[in-house]
Design a protein around this motif. Structure first.
Motif, mmCIF file in Angstrom:
data_model
loop_
_atom_site.group_PDB
_atom_site.id
_atom_site.type_symbol
_atom_site.label_atom_id
_atom_site.label_comp_id
_atom_site.label_asym_id
_atom_site.label_seq_id
_atom_site.Cartn_x
_atom_site.Cartn_y
_atom_site.Cartn_z
ATOM 1 N N GLY A 243 -9.015 -1.166 2.942
ATOM 2 C CA GLY A 243 -7.899 -1.390 3.385
ATOM 3 C C GLY A 243 -6.922 -2.165 2.579
ATOM 4 N N GLU A 244 -7.581 -2.915 1.633
ATOM 5 C CA GLU A 244 -6.758 -4.002 0.805
ATOM 6 C C GLU A 244 -6.468 -3.252 -0.531
ATOM 7 O OE1 GLU A 244 -8.171 -7.962 2.856
ATOM 8 O OE2 GLU A 244 -9.595 -6.849 1.302
ATOM 9 N N THR A 245 -6.555 -1.815 -0.475
ATOM 10 C CA THR A 245 -6.063 -1.170 -1.955
ATOM 11 C C THR A 245 -4.646 -1.243 -1.653
ATOM 12 O OG1 THR A 245 -8.111 0.147 -1.910
ATOM 13 C CG2 THR A 245 -5.989 0.994 -2.856
ATOM 14 N N ALA A 246 -4.003 -1.715 -2.893
ATOM 15 C CA ALA A 246 -2.594 -1.685 -2.751
ATOM 16 C C ALA A 246 -2.106 -2.464 -4.131
ATOM 17 C CB ALA A 246 -2.038 -2.903 -1.957
ATOM 18 N N VAL A 247 -0.769 -2.212 -4.504
ATOM 19 C CA VAL A 247 -0.115 -3.115 -5.698
ATOM 20 C C VAL A 247 0.094 -4.371 -5.341
ATOM 21 C CG1 VAL A 247 1.575 -2.894 -7.456
ATOM 22 C CG2 VAL A 247 0.544 -0.751 -6.623
ATOM 23 N N TYR A 248 -0.305 -5.386 -5.814
ATOM 24 C CA TYR A 248 -0.128 -6.744 -5.851
ATOM 25 C C TYR A 248 0.798 -7.196 -6.660
ATOM 26 C CZ TYR A 248 -4.213 -6.847 -2.480
ATOM 27 O OH TYR A 248 -5.009 -6.526 -1.634
ATOM 28 N N TYR A 249 1.771 -8.091 -6.090
ATOM 29 C CA TYR A 249 2.851 -8.609 -6.786
ATOM 30 C C TYR A 249 3.230 -10.101 -6.378
ATOM 31 C CZ TYR A 249 4.724 -4.040 -6.909
ATOM 32 O OH TYR A 249 4.887 -2.433 -6.544
ATOM 33 N N CYS A 250 3.564 -10.792 -7.468
ATOM 34 C CA CYS A 250 3.822 -12.197 -7.270
ATOM 35 C C CYS A 250 5.379 -12.251 -7.143
ATOM 36 C CB CYS A 250 3.040 -13.182 -8.069
ATOM 37 S SG CYS A 250 3.856 -13.162 -9.862
ATOM 38 N N ASN A 251 5.740 -13.400 -6.337
ATOM 39 C CA ASN A 251 7.131 -13.801 -6.382
ATOM 40 C C ASN A 251 7.327 -15.080 -5.759
ATOM 41 O OD1 ASN A 251 10.069 -13.609 -6.440
ATOM 42 N ND2 ASN A 251 9.836 -11.465 -6.759
ATOM 43 N N SER A 252 8.624 -15.660 -5.290
ATOM 44 C CA SER A 252 9.000 -16.572 -4.344
ATOM 45 C C SER A 252 8.448 -16.115 -3.130
ATOM 46 C CB SER A 252 10.238 -17.142 -4.427
ATOM 47 O OG SER A 252 10.681 -17.984 -3.618
ATOM 48 N N ALA A 253 8.060 -16.932 -2.287
ATOM 49 C CA ALA A 253 7.871 -16.772 -0.898
ATOM 50 C C ALA A 253 8.957 -17.430 0.015
ATOM 51 C CB ALA A 253 6.366 -17.295 -0.494
ATOM 52 N N GLN A 254 10.040 -18.027 -0.522
ATOM 53 C CA GLN A 254 11.146 -18.339 0.155
ATOM 54 C C GLN A 254 12.178 -17.277 0.246
ATOM 55 O OE1 GLN A 254 10.745 -21.878 -2.781
ATOM 56 N NE2 GLN A 254 12.534 -22.067 -1.312
ATOM 57 N N PRO A 255 12.556 -17.029 1.781
ATOM 58 C CA PRO A 255 13.505 -15.949 1.999
ATOM 59 C C PRO A 255 14.790 -16.215 1.119
ATOM 60 C CG PRO A 255 12.431 -16.517 3.894
ATOM 61 C CD PRO A 255 12.022 -17.701 2.819
ATOM 62 N N GLY A 256 15.238 -15.126 0.517
ATOM 63 C CA GLY A 256 16.391 -15.231 0.089
ATOM 64 C C GLY A 256 16.510 -16.129 -1.541
ATOM 65 N N VAL A 257 15.272 -16.050 -1.975
ATOM 66 C CA VAL A 257 15.047 -16.750 -3.163
ATOM 67 C C VAL A 257 14.068 -15.933 -4.192
ATOM 68 C CG1 VAL A 257 14.635 -19.005 -4.250
ATOM 69 C CG2 VAL A 257 15.161 -19.022 -2.190
ATOM 70 N N GLY B 29 3.729 -5.320 -10.892
ATOM 71 C CA GLY B 29 2.468 -5.631 -9.970
ATOM 72 C C GLY B 29 1.072 -5.131 -10.807
ATOM 73 N N THR B 30 0.266 -5.241 -9.815
ATOM 74 C CA THR B 30 -1.141 -4.796 -10.643
ATOM 75 C C THR B 30 -1.948 -4.275 -9.364
ATOM 76 O OG1 THR B 30 -3.128 -5.804 -11.699
ATOM 77 C CG2 THR B 30 -2.305 -7.042 -9.961
ATOM 78 N N GLN B 31 -2.554 -3.071 -9.745
ATOM 79 C CA GLN B 31 -3.225 -2.106 -9.007
ATOM 80 C C GLN B 31 -4.398 -2.744 -8.586
ATOM 81 O OE1 GLN B 31 -1.990 0.894 -7.173
ATOM 82 N NE2 GLN B 31 -4.081 0.296 -5.997
ATOM 83 N N VAL B 32 -4.924 -2.923 -7.238
ATOM 84 C CA VAL B 32 -6.178 -3.211 -6.859
ATOM 85 C C VAL B 32 -6.650 -1.885 -5.930
ATOM 86 C CG1 VAL B 32 -7.404 -4.610 -5.303
ATOM 87 C CG2 VAL B 32 -5.772 -5.614 -6.777
ATOM 88 N N THR B 33 -7.578 -1.619 -6.404
ATOM 89 C CA THR B 33 -8.204 -0.069 -5.667
ATOM 90 C C THR B 33 -9.647 -0.650 -5.057
ATOM 91 O OG1 THR B 33 -6.960 1.312 -6.922
ATOM 92 C CG2 THR B 33 -8.811 2.115 -5.708
ATOM 93 N N VAL B 34 -10.095 -0.628 -3.867
ATOM 94 C CA VAL B 34 -11.387 -0.932 -3.370
ATOM 95 C C VAL B 34 -11.946 0.405 -2.743
ATOM 96 C CG1 VAL B 34 -12.560 -2.510 -1.858
ATOM 97 C CG2 VAL B 34 -10.403 -3.124 -2.839
ATOM 98 N N SER B 35 -13.207 0.611 -3.588
ATOM 99 C CA SER B 35 -13.756 1.831 -3.005
ATOM 100 C C SER B 35 -14.743 1.593 -1.788
ATOM 101 C CB SER B 35 -14.274 2.562 -4.253
ATOM 102 O OG SER B 35 -15.344 1.714 -4.772
ATOM 103 N N SER B 36 -15.102 2.470 -1.210
ATOM 104 C CA SER B 36 -16.079 2.381 -0.222
ATOM 105 C C SER B 36 -17.481 3.083 -0.473
ATOM 106 C CB SER B 36 -15.761 2.999 1.282
ATOM 107 O OG SER B 36 -15.534 4.317 1.081
ATOM 108 N N ALA C 131 0.964 -1.108 -0.012
ATOM 109 C CA ALA C 131 -0.046 -0.134 -0.241
ATOM 110 C C ALA C 131 0.778 1.223 0.020
ATOM 111 C CB ALA C 131 -0.778 0.027 1.368
ATOM 112 N N PRO C 132 0.321 2.422 -0.474
ATOM 113 C CA PRO C 132 1.093 3.689 -0.417
ATOM 114 C C PRO C 132 1.755 3.965 0.729
ATOM 115 C CG PRO C 132 -0.934 4.021 -1.590
ATOM 116 C CD PRO C 132 -0.981 2.600 -1.144
ATOM 117 N N GLY C 133 2.962 4.059 0.988
ATOM 118 C CA GLY C 133 3.835 4.432 2.445
ATOM 119 C C GLY C 133 4.055 3.388 3.253
ATOM 120 N N ASN C 134 3.568 2.160 2.613
ATOM 121 C CA ASN C 134 3.875 0.976 3.735
ATOM 122 C C ASN C 134 4.533 -0.126 2.823
ATOM 123 O OD1 ASN C 134 3.366 -0.736 5.656
ATOM 124 N ND2 ASN C 134 1.121 -0.921 5.046
#
Length: 116
Positions: free
Chosen positions: A88-102, A109-116, A40-43
């Motif tokens: 609160g789940e508005t963010a840029v979503y990325y995929c990658n390995s979930a193994q540390p160091g790999v 990424g792909t932008q997900v924007t959830v409006s209220s 998310a922005p700033g996060n």
């Protein structure tokens, strides 16, 4: 190195659904655990969900029961089905390995924007 291209994001209303896709230029079969991250922005970037080659999954507590991660090793593709989305789940979503160091290089990424 494998490269990733994320897609499927967009603007949705609170409670809506999206299905994200991650297309890899190379094989992901050598990566034991793949994941989806969001920033998310700033996060910082956080791991939202992960899945092993055999299909075993893990989720952040905040998304458990609403998100479903999956992978198709033959198609070198990873997916994230997101239901009941929250602003609160508005963010840029990325995929990658979930193994540390790999980690491979991050995609755009792909932008997900959830409006209220």
């Amino acid at each position: 190195q494998v490269q990733f291209v994320e897609s499927g994001g967009g603007l949705v209303q609170f409670g809506g659904s999206l299905r994200l896709s991650c297309a890899a230029s190379g094989s992901i079969s050598g990566i034991f655990r793949m994941g989806w991250y969001r920033q998310a922005p700033g996060n910082g970037r956080e791991l939202v969900a992960s899945v092993t080659r055999g299909g075993s999954t893990n989720y952040a507590d905040s998304v458990k029961g609403r998100f479903t991660i999956s992978r198709d090793n033959a198609k070198n593709t990873e997916y994230l089905q997101m239901n009941s989305l929250k602003p609160g789940e508005t963010a840029v979503y990325y995929c990658n390995s979930a193994q540390p160091g790999v980690l491979a290089p991050w995609g755009q990424g792909t932008q997900v924007t959830v409006s209220s």
